[in-house]
Motif scaffolding. Structure first.
Motif, PDB file in Angstrom:
ATOM      1  N   THR A 165       1.741  -3.128   4.832  1.00 18.41           N
ATOM      2  CA  THR A 165       1.653  -1.729   5.244  1.00 18.41           C
ATOM      3  C   THR A 165       2.551  -1.573   6.468  1.00 18.41           C
ATOM      4  O   THR A 165       3.310  -2.469   6.806  1.00 18.41           O
ATOM      5  N   THR A 186      -6.913   4.051   1.380  1.00 22.80           N
ATOM      6  CA  THR A 186      -6.624   2.642   1.668  1.00 22.80           C
ATOM      7  C   THR A 186      -7.720   1.738   1.124  1.00 22.80           C
ATOM      8  O   THR A 186      -7.440   0.669   0.567  1.00 22.80           O
ATOM      9  N   SER A 188       1.774   5.412   0.538  1.00 20.31           N
ATOM     10  CA  SER A 188       1.604   6.320   1.690  1.00 20.31           C
ATOM     11  C   SER A 188       2.039   7.743   1.389  1.00 20.31           C
ATOM     12  O   SER A 188       2.225   8.535   2.309  1.00 20.31           O
ATOM     13  N   ALA A 219      -6.000  -2.069   8.410  1.00 20.71           N
ATOM     14  CA  ALA A 219      -5.996  -2.509   7.015  1.00 20.71           C
ATOM     15  C   ALA A 219      -6.613  -3.898   6.903  1.00 20.71           C
ATOM     16  O   ALA A 219      -7.316  -4.201   5.923  1.00 20.71           O
ATOM     17  N   LEU A 258       0.824  -1.202   0.000  1.00 18.87           N
ATOM     18  CA  LEU A 258       0.000   0.000   0.000  1.00 18.87           C
ATOM     19  C   LEU A 258       0.861   1.256   0.000  1.00 18.87           C
ATOM     20  O   LEU A 258       1.853   1.342   0.729  1.00 18.87           O
TER      21      LEU A 258
END
Length: 341
Positions: free
Chosen positions: A273, A249, A173, A281, A171
């Motif tokens: 993550t 997300t 960021s 998550a 993921l």
């Protein structure tokens, strides 16, 4: 043994919940209730043993009572002091964005509640005592949920997927300067590489999906910068796919799910993550129907308290109907008490 029966019941519910799906917040609640019931069971056993011990038992009981009073007393002052110190460090290192103020505000809130309690005891005001009691009950409820969240999040971080996976989803960021992968995101990518290499060693290398769209202050999608970071460090480009539409997300998971389901309908995946974000998550992965567990990458120690508080607030608001109803009922009891003489 009857004193430990409630703990055993909640432990059973916890075990069943984890076996069914470890990505459930009810698991965290059952874990918290198990710990609390176990503590009360242990306390009850100690009190019975002390009461049966004559004079020595009385002295032991006094020491137990002193310890039980001392621990929360010290914690009530040490915890907010540490939160304030961490908040100052966060502001110095990360700036004054609202998300960076959470540990500082939490410390102020705890000291404020202590001050309110002292004021109600000093003034002996009935209304102020009711307000204090109501505030303490709401704070106790929120604190219990936070304890459940942080305790189970730690346990979830120790649970590792054991089955073969087809995809590793990292993921995004955010980027530094619109193009550069920051340390926080780099730790996710390195963790994703480790998961990939461990799976590849079994003879079946997965596809690694970098997930992240282009923000308004970014010169390229996060997923492209993430893929470039990996390939520039020797990662095989043919095993990287880029999901470059997501902005949140939830979108990370939904768009990555579409890629995986199209490539292999019966896929299994691991989502990567940071450790403070892993449990939320996982909750979101369950909500969006992604068939995979979440693993976390290391995070700088100073960043962890505020980030964890932020994650808890997000989970609390995701269940706002239940949580606000309970907090509202507690407040209603307090208002009703004002008018009852």
């Amino acid at each position: 043994m009857i004193a430990y029966a409630p703990a055993a019941l909640f432990l059973l519910l916890f075990g069943i919940g984890v076996l069914r799906d470890r990505r459930r917040f009810s698991n965290a609640v059952h874990f918290g209730l198990t710990c609390i019931c176990l503590l009360f069971g242990l306390l009850f056993s100690l009190l019975r043993a002390a009461a049966a011990g004559g004079d020595r038992g009385v002295h032991a009981l006094e020491w137990i009572a002193a310890g039980l009073l001392l621990i929360p007393f010290l914690g009530a002052f040490v915890l907010p002091a540490l939160l304030l110190a961490n908040g100052v460090k966060m502001i110095r290192k990360e700036g004054r964005r609202p998300a960076n103020l959470l540990s500082f505000l939490a410390g102020l809130g705890i000291f404020g509640l202590i001050g309110l309690t002292i004021a109600s005891a000093a003034t002996r005001s009935r209304n102020l005592t009711i307000v204090t009691g109501t505030t303490v009950m709401i704070a106790a409820y929120v604190s219990f949920l936070f304890f459940c969240f942080i305790g189970y999040a730690f346990l979830y971080g120790w649970m590792r997927p054991r089955r073969n996976v087809d995809f590793v989803v990292v993921l995004g960021s955010g980027l530094i300067g619109g193009t550069k992968v920051p340390p926080l995101l780099a730790s996710r990518l390195e963790r994703g590489r480790q998961v990939y290499e461990r799976q590849a060693a079994r003879g079946k290398p997965p596809v690694l999906i970098t997930s992240g769209g282009q923000g308004p202050d970014e010169q390229l999608p996060e997923s492209h910068a993430m893929a470039d970071y990996l390939t520039e460090r020797g990662f095989p480009a043919e095993h990287v796919r880029r999901e470059d539409k997501s902005r949140t997300t939830e979108e990370n998971l939904l768009y990555s799910k579409a890629i995986m389901a199209e490539a292999k309908p019966g896929y299994r995946c691991v989502i990567v993550t940071n450790n403070f974000h892993a449990f939320r998550a996982a909750l979101m992965a369950r909500k969006t129907g992604v068939n995979g567990q979440v693993v976390g990458s290391p995070t700088a120690a100073y960043f962890w308290p505020s980030a964890t508080i932020r994650e808890f607030v997000a989970v609390f608001l995701n269940h706002k109907l239940v949580n606000f109803t309970i907090c509202g009922l507690l407040a209603l009891f307090g208002v009703a008490a004002v008018f009852i003489h």
